[in-house]
Write a protein that holds these residues in place. Structure first.
Motif, PDB file in Angstrom:
ATOM      1  N   GLU A  72       0.833  -1.204   0.000  1.00  0.00           N
ATOM      2  CA  GLU A  72       0.000   0.000   0.000  1.00  0.00           C
ATOM      3  C   GLU A  72       0.866   1.252   0.000  1.00  0.00           C
ATOM      4  O   GLU A  72       1.965   1.265   0.548  1.00  0.00           O
ATOM      5  N   ILE A  73       0.317   2.312  -0.611  1.00  0.00           N
ATOM      6  CA  ILE A  73       1.019   3.593  -0.587  1.00  0.00           C
ATOM      7  C   ILE A  73       0.904   4.166   0.815  1.00  0.00           C
ATOM      8  O   ILE A  73      -0.194   4.280   1.362  1.00  0.00           O
ATOM      9  N   MET A  74       2.045   4.501   1.421  1.00  0.00           N
ATOM     10  CA  MET A  74       2.011   5.142   2.721  1.00  0.00           C
ATOM     11  C   MET A  74       2.062   6.652   2.544  1.00  0.00           C
ATOM     12  O   MET A  74       1.397   7.403   3.238  1.00  0.00           O
ATOM     13  N   GLU A  75       2.910   7.056   1.610  1.00  0.00           N
ATOM     14  CA  GLU A  75       3.108   8.474   1.445  1.00  0.00           C
ATOM     15  C   GLU A  75       3.641   8.736   0.052  1.00  0.00           C
ATOM     16  O   GLU A  75       4.338   7.908  -0.528  1.00  0.00           O
ATOM     17  N   ASP A  76       3.293   9.914  -0.487  1.00  0.00           N
ATOM     18  CA  ASP A  76       3.784  10.306  -1.799  1.00  0.00           C
ATOM     19  C   ASP A  76       3.971  11.805  -1.739  1.00  0.00           C
ATOM     20  O   ASP A  76       3.026  12.542  -1.449  1.00  0.00           O
ATOM     21  N   ALA A  77       5.205  12.267  -1.970  1.00  0.00           N
ATOM     22  CA  ALA A  77       5.463  13.696  -1.815  1.00  0.00           C
ATOM     23  C   ALA A  77       6.680  14.097  -2.621  1.00  0.00           C
ATOM     24  O   ALA A  77       7.430  13.241  -3.093  1.00  0.00           O
ATOM     25  N   ALA A  78       6.872  15.399  -2.758  1.00  0.00           N
ATOM     26  CA  ALA A  78       8.101  15.896  -3.355  1.00  0.00           C
ATOM     27  C   ALA A  78       9.263  15.499  -2.456  1.00  0.00           C
ATOM     28  O   ALA A  78       9.111  15.421  -1.227  1.00  0.00           O
ATOM     29  N   VAL A  79      10.410  15.246  -3.053  1.00  0.00           N
ATOM     30  CA  VAL A  79      11.540  14.731  -2.274  1.00  0.00           C
ATOM     31  C   VAL A  79      11.933  15.684  -1.151  1.00  0.00           C
ATOM     32  O   VAL A  79      12.114  15.263  -0.003  1.00  0.00           O
ATOM     33  N   ALA A  80      12.028  16.967  -1.461  1.00  0.00           N
ATOM     34  CA  ALA A  80      12.443  17.936  -0.434  1.00  0.00           C
ATOM     35  C   ALA A  80      11.479  17.893   0.741  1.00  0.00           C
ATOM     36  O   ALA A  80      11.888  17.871   1.911  1.00  0.00           O
ATOM     37  N   GLN A  81      10.197  17.853   0.427  1.00  0.00           N
ATOM     38  CA  GLN A  81       9.150  17.814   1.456  1.00  0.00           C
ATOM     39  C   GLN A  81       9.273  16.560   2.307  1.00  0.00           C
ATOM     40  O   GLN A  81       9.271  16.599   3.529  1.00  0.00           O
ATOM     41  N   LEU A  82       9.430  15.431   1.633  1.00  0.00           N
ATOM     42  CA  LEU A  82       9.419  14.159   2.352  1.00  0.00           C
ATOM     43  C   LEU A  82      10.615  14.029   3.289  1.00  0.00           C
ATOM     44  O   LEU A  82      10.483  13.555   4.414  1.00  0.00           O
ATOM     45  N   PHE A  83      11.778  14.467   2.831  1.00  0.00           N
ATOM     46  CA  PHE A  83      12.951  14.306   3.694  1.00  0.00           C
ATOM     47  C   PHE A  83      12.946  15.331   4.825  1.00  0.00           C
ATOM     48  O   PHE A  83      13.418  15.063   5.919  1.00  0.00           O
ATOM     49  N   ALA A  84      12.373  16.526   4.557  1.00  0.00           N
ATOM     50  CA  ALA A  84      12.369  17.555   5.598  1.00  0.00           C
ATOM     51  C   ALA A  84      11.308  17.242   6.644  1.00  0.00           C
ATOM     52  O   ALA A  84      11.579  17.308   7.847  1.00  0.00           O
ATOM     53  N   SER A  85      10.109  16.948   6.184  1.00  0.00           N
ATOM     54  CA  SER A  85       9.080  16.632   7.173  1.00  0.00           C
ATOM     55  C   SER A  85       8.161  15.548   6.639  1.00  0.00           C
ATOM     56  O   SER A  85       7.136  15.818   6.026  1.00  0.00           O
ATOM     57  N   PRO A  86       8.570  14.321   6.880  1.00  0.00           N
ATOM     58  CA  PRO A  86       7.735  13.203   6.447  1.00  0.00           C
ATOM     59  C   PRO A  86       6.407  13.233   7.190  1.00  0.00           C
ATOM     60  O   PRO A  86       6.335  13.680   8.329  1.00  0.00           O
ATOM     61  N   ARG A  87       5.370  12.747   6.524  1.00  0.00           N
ATOM     62  CA  ARG A  87       4.060  12.821   7.173  1.00  0.00           C
ATOM     63  C   ARG A  87       3.591  11.467   7.663  1.00  0.00           C
ATOM     64  O   ARG A  87       2.644  11.367   8.407  1.00  0.00           O
ATOM     65  N   HIS A  88       4.245  10.412   7.198  1.00  0.00           N
ATOM     66  CA  HIS A  88       3.806   9.085   7.642  1.00  0.00           C
ATOM     67  C   HIS A  88       4.795   8.537   8.675  1.00  0.00           C
ATOM     68  O   HIS A  88       6.010   8.673   8.503  1.00  0.00           O
ATOM     69  N   PRO A  89       4.288   7.908   9.721  1.00  0.00           N
ATOM     70  CA  PRO A  89       5.212   7.379  10.746  1.00  0.00           C
ATOM     71  C   PRO A  89       6.214   6.378  10.175  1.00  0.00           C
ATOM     72  O   PRO A  89       7.334   6.276  10.683  1.00  0.00           O
ATOM     73  N   TYR A  90       5.829   5.659   9.126  1.00  0.00           N
ATOM     74  CA  TYR A  90       6.766   4.687   8.534  1.00  0.00           C
ATOM     75  C   TYR A  90       7.930   5.411   7.872  1.00  0.00           C
ATOM     76  O   TYR A  90       9.101   5.061   8.091  1.00  0.00           O
ATOM     77  N   THR A  91       7.616   6.456   7.078  1.00  0.00           N
ATOM     78  CA  THR A  91       8.673   7.224   6.429  1.00  0.00           C
ATOM     79  C   THR A  91       9.597   7.833   7.484  1.00  0.00           C
ATOM     80  O   THR A  91      10.820   7.786   7.377  1.00  0.00           O
ATOM     81  N   LEU A  92       8.958   8.386   8.495  1.00  0.00           N
ATOM     82  CA  LEU A  92       9.744   8.991   9.574  1.00  0.00           C
ATOM     83  C   LEU A  92      10.653   7.945  10.216  1.00  0.00           C
ATOM     84  O   LEU A  92      11.840   8.198  10.464  1.00  0.00           O
ATOM     85  N   GLY A  93      10.072   6.765  10.460  1.00  0.00           N
ATOM     86  CA  GLY A  93      10.850   5.694  11.073  1.00  0.00           C
ATOM     87  C   GLY A  93      12.053   5.321  10.217  1.00  0.00           C
ATOM     88  O   GLY A  93      13.169   5.142  10.724  1.00  0.00           O
ATOM     89  N   LEU A  94      11.843   5.224   8.907  1.00  0.00           N
ATOM     90  CA  LEU A  94      12.944   4.875   8.014  1.00  0.00           C
ATOM     91  C   LEU A  94      14.044   5.924   8.081  1.00  0.00           C
ATOM     92  O   LEU A  94      15.229   5.604   8.188  1.00  0.00           O
ATOM     93  N   LEU A  95      13.640   7.197   8.023  1.00  0.00           N
ATOM     94  CA  LEU A  95      14.642   8.268   8.038  1.00  0.00           C
ATOM     95  C   LEU A  95      15.383   8.282   9.365  1.00  0.00           C
ATOM     96  O   LEU A  95      16.603   8.454   9.420  1.00  0.00           O
ATOM     97  N   ASN A  96      14.651   8.100  10.453  1.00  0.00           N
ATOM     98  CA  ASN A  96      15.274   8.150  11.774  1.00  0.00           C
ATOM     99  C   ASN A  96      16.194   6.969  12.016  1.00  0.00           C
ATOM    100  O   ASN A  96      17.126   7.065  12.815  1.00  0.00           O
ATOM    101  N   SER A  97      15.899   5.826  11.366  1.00  0.00           N
ATOM    102  CA  SER A  97      16.680   4.641  11.693  1.00  0.00           C
ATOM    103  C   SER A  97      18.066   4.685  11.066  1.00  0.00           C
ATOM    104  O   SER A  97      18.926   3.887  11.421  1.00  0.00           O
ATOM    105  N   LEU A  98      18.300   5.599  10.126  1.00  0.00           N
ATOM    106  CA  LEU A  98      19.643   5.712   9.553  1.00  0.00           C
ATOM    107  C   LEU A  98      20.569   6.379  10.553  1.00  0.00           C
ATOM    108  O   LEU A  98      20.161   7.282  11.264  1.00  0.00           O
ATOM    109  N   PRO A  99      21.812   5.942  10.611  1.00  0.00           N
ATOM    110  CA  PRO A  99      22.747   6.608  11.529  1.00  0.00           C
ATOM    111  C   PRO A  99      22.847   8.092  11.167  1.00  0.00           C
ATOM    112  O   PRO A  99      23.024   8.437  10.011  1.00  0.00           O
ATOM    113  N   GLN A 100      22.688   8.950  12.144  1.00  0.00           N
ATOM    114  CA  GLN A 100      22.748  10.389  11.892  1.00  0.00           C
ATOM    115  C   GLN A 100      24.202  10.813  11.690  1.00  0.00           C
ATOM    116  O   GLN A 100      25.116  10.169  12.202  1.00  0.00           O
ATOM    117  N   PRO A 101      24.406  11.912  10.960  1.00  0.00           N
ATOM    118  CA  PRO A 101      25.783  12.348  10.714  1.00  0.00           C
ATOM    119  C   PRO A 101      26.548  12.514  12.021  1.00  0.00           C
ATOM    120  O   PRO A 101      26.068  13.166  12.944  1.00  0.00           O
TER     121      PRO A 101
END
Lengths: 697, 311, 326
Positions: free
Chosen positions: A236-265
């Motif tokens: 299922e589609i969780m989220e669909d957005a412009a790349v800048a938008q999605l990386f800056a402020s994801p709207r779906h908890p799954y997208t957010l989870g994926l971004l957060n799970s990467l080691p931060q700089p």
């Protein structure tokens, strides 16, 4: 963008597969609107339905797949669903092209490259002969294939993976298609090759008005390449957005989870935990009635389990499928606190340290594989030089320390681990474990040494015996290596299961009843059963889904903090290595070319090879396009080892004949060593700072 | 407690075989095959009780009587398959013949599978020059066609008897049994070897190696369970070839000796000029062979498919 | 390709030596005393046996005997037969081998195209009706023992109740094998070959067609098939240009291996039809305990099979770029 100018317009697309007599939907209510010249990312884990979507868009489904009625599927204003097979073929030949994941498998092994490419051209244009041949050569040049005439005469197996992928790209672009669909086109390739292909793609796409649907599991690639992105989860589609938008402020908890799970700089295990997503992606037949992500969602409420959230269209045109999307906050700046037991494992020292004796000390470790003689060599009595998988590796590791080992595939990383653990016998050099010189083969080693060294393998699929229960797998080293009684072993087994965060009832399960992440947890428990002092981890998370990798990395970090084991951690992912390792070693063609403390590794001076590896990482931040140092060609063939500096053929900073003739010296840096002819001060001045790594899986 | 740690593994392997059998019975052709094989097996086990004339060499009946079997009326009659030129009841002889073909082919297969898989797994796991040497010997053996080798071996053993002069009729059967075992050991070994080579590279075997496990443990506990499906497929295939071979050797006169009720032998004894007189004495044993071979083929094909699906 | 061929050739020589060693030991060492057999069995006196032992060189050490025997075989000195007094093994074996080869040739010419076609059709229609019918056919009728199918053919075709015009016509077309003179030419022999060749065809049909089917199914699953289809070329072209090319390549090896299979089948078929071939000769040789003759026959067979395998390897290497250039 209006409906009229969209190249591809898909809505309500549902695809089912027949599994054991029942039709199970693998993709539900898929929606996509892709404009001409747009680069669209399609992100998902294995089983998310991303490849199904790609093939369904082309109306190419296998015999066990079915497109459910009611879908809209329009391409350049035409209804694809109304096309006859013949019309579809014409479309595939010219206007919609597909680039598969594994180029090596997608090329016919028994036909010459040229013939296969000309066949595609023939299907598209109906033309042949001289003109077609010239077109093909021009296309080969466009994808940077050196000596195109010779490539055309080759068979697929004679080309490297990167060249094969270039051929498939050339084959797809040769008919100047309107839409290009690429299914994980760089996944099997090394980061260095991936960077080159990506760079090439960017250029090719910019010149044409081709729409690109880029399917990947790697958020870094999306950030670097795409304009818009669609996130799929469990069909299922969780989220669909412009790349800048999605990386800056994801709207779906799954997208957010994926971004957060990467080691931060710049994050280190001693300063922050990774924010892992709990649980595992659901299997095809276990998909929920409510929200597909509810099981793993930190924001879950009772309603999520009961009621599937609708796919909402937001004011800016984004799509999101979540009851609580308004409450999702941007990626957190304050990561969760680390395990309090964590301490820095100590920096890098090249010399002997009396206070902390080395746990593992390798001196001049060699592993040579003999090369069979050709007839001419046999007649002349010449023995060809062996393949030097390891050519004099010096390494030491102290208790509780993590050594990250990086390098391209074929660099000898895995051979080093296998020689240390005794699965392969070294051809030279010495290996001391806990101050005792270890025998070359595991079979000859003493019981106490065997228990002190353990290994976690790359592929969880194969690392557990399918005919042994979890209990048997974990209990065996307890009985064998620690000599526990069966009753003690049972208690200890349950304790180990708890340690890797698995419920006690998992003891009765068999591997086919476990997910990939759970299998890897059991394998880790088995490795820790004998209370090892050193655990060799060979790419322990690279075969796992992105959303479960962070949890396994956290587990490894926690176990180390609690048990005090040292790790030799092999990975192609520098961000992960940067997060976990205390010391990082870089390997190239069987030799180490840089060793040093992890914090210092990401600052100049770098070995030119390390520099290339670092710059090749696709950063999961669309705002930071990296200035890439591209390494052309791939690793030289193993039996053609270059003289002088091993890296000179590909080195972007080669200074002259000295690199080709003399082996470079080790040069002492502030917190490490670099093996290069260029003085470190010069290197540092030329290199400048690269951004710290934050990779996308 | 000890049992909790170790006892479930064989059960797991049995469960795999059971799954395979269930998948087998779900396909119509292989279910029919398996049912027919089951029927012949019953004949083989209880033939003595089922045959109207349990003495295979009972010549007390009128000679050359045509079959009394009436399928329309579902009646067997006095001699359902007729009598042969010596006045023996063909029906009873066909029933009695089932046991020897099952015993020879079945036991021969069993011996070859057990020894062959042990040899093959050892070769595959050990590797090195020993594997190389044994592999070459197997290749050389397999260059000789199976039936030729069987004929030569039977001939040799008979010759041995000629030397010693102590041939007993009962030994004839066991000669074929041993020859089948000897012929198929290298073939099974080859299959087991390549299956082992495949499993050997899996990481769970390496995990056992770095625990310092013994060769025997690794071969029998770690590798064997994963090789069993391939061995079951091979065993069923070997069984069907063994039946084929037993029948052929019997027909050529290299198997059972007269007057034993061996199907192949019965076919041979009643061909040529006798065929015009008593065609039924040839046709019914031939039919039995055909039915059994087809049944075993359908079954083993089903086993192969089921195993492939399971992978 | 060269290293590959060199390896295969070394392998061929090695296997050949090993096979000959086995044949030698099986037939000369294990069965007791060939001299006693030649002398006439149990009734022979010790002096007679000893005399023959000396004549045959059986008193020499075994390795020496083996070398002498192999040398004799390679030079063409295969000894005199016991089964057919006075004849030389070599003439006998070669004549019968020629007849068998003719039979095998007809069988191969019939069965290879037929079974390839059946295998390809079955593979392309996996689990659909044509596949199910073909697999039932190959599993049942075609895999019956040769003597069952052979006798069936004889009884229905060649010996069908005398008198009917059909049977007479068939009888003319299918003369009994035994009616063929020993030195008949291929053309003269041809009518007598059809029926046994038909039986032998069935032997190979199941084997080759099932392996072909498996090859086609395996290739169809490969990713390059999808990639080729998505080039927009017709499915027919995908099959001919891509799938069959790769699927039929291993068939070369399969056919070579099936020659060994065919030879086993021919033994029975020749016996059933009374055809004067090598297989029938072997049975006679073993029945009459003529070890030298049996040895020569098995050696000739092994030679044929190993050469067939070697040629198949060479053909495979020549057609497969991965081997050719590797």
């Amino acid at each position: 963008m209006t409906v009229a100018d969209s190249l591809l317009d898909v809505a309500d697309l549902t695809v089912s597969y027949r599994v054991d007599g029942a039709w199970l939907p693998a993709l539900r209510d898929f929606r996509l609107r892709l404009g001409a010249g747009q680069v669209y990312g399609l992100v998902g884990e294995s089983g998310s339905g991303k490849s199904t979507a790609a093939l369904a868009l082309m109306r190419y489904l296998g015999g066990n797949g079915r497109l459910e009625a009611g879908a809209r599927l329009r391409f350049a204003g035409e209804d694809l669903l109304a096309k006859s097979p013949r019309e579809l073929r014409r479309l595939w030949a010219r206007r919609i092209k597909f680039v598969p994941q594994n180029a090596g498998a997608a090329l016919n092994p028994s036909l010459k490259i040229g013939r296969q490419v000309l066949e595609a051209l023939q299907a598209a244009e109906g033309s042949g002969g001289e003109a077609a041949y010239a077109t093909m050569l021009r296309m080969f040049r466009d994808v940077n294939l050196a000596a195109p005439e010779r490539v055309a005469e080759r068979y697929p197996h004679e080309l490297s993976g990167g060249m094969q992928q270039r051929v498939t790209i050339a084959m797809a672009l040769i008919s100047d298609p309107q839409l290009l669909i690429m299914d994980e086109p760089t996944t099997g390739l090394d980061v260095t090759t991936e960077a080159v292909i990506l760079d090439l793609l960017r250029g090719l796409i910019a010149q044409r008005a081709t729409g690109l649907l880029f399917i990947t599991h790697n958020l870094g690639l999306v950030a670097q390449l795409c304009q818009r992105v669609l996130v799929l989860y469990a069909g299922e589609i969780m989220e669909d957005a412009a790349v800048a938008q999605l990386f800056a402020s994801p709207r779906h908890p799954y997208t957010l989870g994926l971004l957060n799970s990467l080691p931060q700089p710049g994050a280190r295990k001693a300063s922050a935990r990774l924010q892992a997503i709990s649980g595992n992606p659901p299997a095809l037949r276990l998909r929920a009635r409510g929200c597909a992500f509810a099981q793993r969602c930190p924001l879950v409420i009772e309603r999520c389990h009961r009621e599937k959230p609708p796919l909402e269209t937001l004011a800016d045109g984004s799509l999101v499928r979540c009851h609580r999307w308004r409450e999702v906050r941007p990626p957190s700046a304050s990561p969760p606190p680390p395990n309090p037991l964590h301490k820095e494992g100590g920096g890098y020292t090249s010399g002997e340290d009396e206070a902390q004796p080395a746990l593992l000390r390798a001196r001049g470790l060699k592993k040579h594989f003999p090369v069979p003689r050709s007839l001419r060599q046999a007649l002349r009595g010449i023995q060809p030089p062996p393949i030097q998988a390891l050519d004099g590796v010096d390494l030491q590791l102290r208790a509780g320390q993590t050594l990250g080992l990086v390098g391209e595939s074929g660099s000898g990383k895995t051979t080093l681990a296998r020689v240390i653990i005794g699965l392969q016998e070294s051809s030279g050099g010495t290996l001391e474990i806990l101050g005792i010189e270890a025998r070359a083969s595991a079979r000859q080693r003493r019981q106490d040494i065997l228990g002190k060294l353990q290994m976690v393998f790359q592929n969880p699929q194969n690392s557990l015996n399918p005919y042994m229960s979890v209990r048997q797998a974990i209990a065996r080293p307890l009985l064998k290596l620690r000599g526990l009684s069966p009753a003690e072993a049972e208690a200890e087994t349950l304790r180990l299961l708890a340690l890797v965060n698995l419920r006690a009832d998992y003891a009765n399960r068999y591997p086919d009843e476990l997910s990939g992440g759970e299998k890897q947890r059991v394998a880790i428990a088995r490795a820790f059963a004998s209370e090892p002092a050193l655990v060799l981890c060979d790419e322990p998370v690279s075969a796992l889904d992105v959303s479960v990798q962070a949890a396994v990395l956290n587990l490894l970090a926690d176990l180390q903090a609690e048990r005090g084991a040292a790790y030799l951690f092999i990975s192609h992912d520098l961000a992960v290595v940067g997060y976990l390792a205390d010391v990082i070693a870089v390997m190239y063609l069987g030799k180490l070319c840089e060793v040093g403390a992890a914090e210092a590794f990401f600052r100049p001076p770098y070995h030119p090879y390390s520099e290339a590896l670092l710059s090749a990482i696709p950063i999961a931040d669309p705002a930071r396009k990296t200035a890439r140092i591209l390494l052309h060609d791939s690793l030289p063939r193993a039996h053609q080892q270059p003289r002088g500096c091993r890296f000179h053929q590909r080195c972007p900073r080669k200074i002259g004949a000295i690199c080709e003739e003399e082996a470079p010296p080790w040069r002492q840096a502030a917190a490490g060593q670099i093996r290069c002819h260029i003085p470190l001060a010069e290197l540092a001045a030329a290199q400048g700072a690269l951004p710290p790594p934050a990779a996308g899986g | 407690m000890r049992s909790a740690v170790s006892d479930r593994q064989p059960r797991r392997a049995f469960a795999a075989i059971w799954r395979l059998l269930r998948a087998l019975l779900r396909q119509p052709q292989s279910a029919i095959g398996a049912a027919l094989v089951g029927f012949f097996l019953l004949l083989a086990l209880f033939g003595g009780a089922l045959a109207p004339h349990p003495n295979a060499n009972d010549q007390s009946h009128a000679v050359r009587q045509p079959p009394t079997l009436d399928l329309g009326a579902l009646q067997l009659g006095a001699h359902p398959f007729g009598t042969d030129r010596l006045g023996r009841d063909v029906y009873s002889r066909v029933i009695l013949g089932a046991s020897s073909i099952f015993r020879i082919a079945g036991l021969g297969t069993l011996i070859s599978v057990v020894l062959g898989s042990a040899l093959g797994m050892f070769m595959g796991y050990q590797g090195g020059w020993l594997d190389e040497a044994l592999g070459r010997i197997i290749d050389a053996l397999l260059a000789i066609p199976a039936l030729l080798l069987a004929l030569v071996l039977v001939g040799i053993i008979r010759n041995l008897d000629f030397e010693i002069g102590s041939w007993q009729a009962g030994l004839a059967d066991n000669v074929v049994l041993l020859v089948i075992a000897a012929l198929y050991i290298p073939i099974v070994a080859r299959v087991a070897r390549s299956a082992t080579l495949d499993i050997k590279t899996r990481e769970f075997v390496q995990a056992a190696e770095i625990r310092g496990e013994s060769r025997a443990y690794i071969i029998f506990r770690e590798i064997l369970p994963s090789v069993i499906p391939a061995l079951v497929v091979e065993a069923s295939l070997r069984f069907s070839y063994a039946i084929f071979l037993v029948a052929s050797l019997g027909f050529l006169g290299f198997g059972a000796r007269p007057p034993s009720p061996d199907w192949g032998l019965m076919v041979n004894e009643n061909r040529g000029g006798y065929y015009r007189l008593t065609p039924w004495a040839l046709e019914f044993p031939a039919l039995a062979i055909a039915a059994l071979v087809i049944a075993v083929n359908l079954m083993s094909d089903g086993i192969r498919r089921a195993a492939q699906k399971g992978e | 390709m060269l290293p590959f061929l060199r390896r295969r050739f070394v392998f061929f020589l090695f296997t050949y030596l090993l096979s000959s060693l086995m044949i030698f030991f099986l037939l000369r060492v294990l069965p007791g005393d060939p001299a006693r057999v030649i002398a006439g069995g149990r009734e022979a006196t010790a002096e007679q046996v000893a005399e023959i032992r000396a004549a045959l060189g059986l008193n020499a050490p075994l390795p020496q005997q083996y070398v002498a025997w192999l040398g004799d075989f390679l030079r063409g000195d295969w000894g005199e037969t016991i089964a057919f007094r006075g004849a030389h093994n070599r003439e006998l074996v070669l004549e019968r081998a020629r007849n068998s080869a003719r039979l095998a040739l007809v069988a191969l010419l019939l069965s290879v195209p037929l079974s390839l076609a059946l295998g390809v059709i079955a593979g392309l229609s996996e689990n659909k009706l044509p596949d199910i019918l073909i697999s039932l056919l190959t599993l049942s009728v075609v895999s019956l023992p040769e003597f069952v199918t052979g006798l069936f053919l004889i009884n229905t075709v060649a010996l069908a109740g005398g008198g009917s015009p059909l049977a007479d016509a068939l009888g003319w077309w299918f003369p009994a094998s035994s009616a063929v003179p020993a030195n008949a030419s291929f053309g003269e022999m041809l009518p007598a070959l059809w029926l046994p060749a038909a039986a032998a065809t069935l032997v190979l049909l199941a084997y080759i067609s099932r392996l072909t089917r498996a090859g086609v199914i395996e290739e169809l699953k490969r990713e390059y098939v999808r990639a080729a289809a998505l080039k927009g070329i017709p499915w027919r072209a995908v099959i001919w240009r891509h799938v069959l090319r790769n699927a039929l390549l291993p068939t070369i090896t399969v056919i070579a291996i099936s020659i060994s299979w065919l030879i086993s089948g021919l033994v029975v078929i020749e016996f059933v039809f009374g055809f004067p071939g090598l297989g029938g000769l072997l049975i006679t040789a073993i029945e009459r305990r003529d070890l030298l003759l049996a040895q020569a026959i098995v050696m000739v067979t092994v030679t044929i099979i190993l050469f067939a395998n070697l040629f198949a390897d060479m053909a495979y290497a020549a057609l497969n770029p991965r081997v050719r250039l590797g």
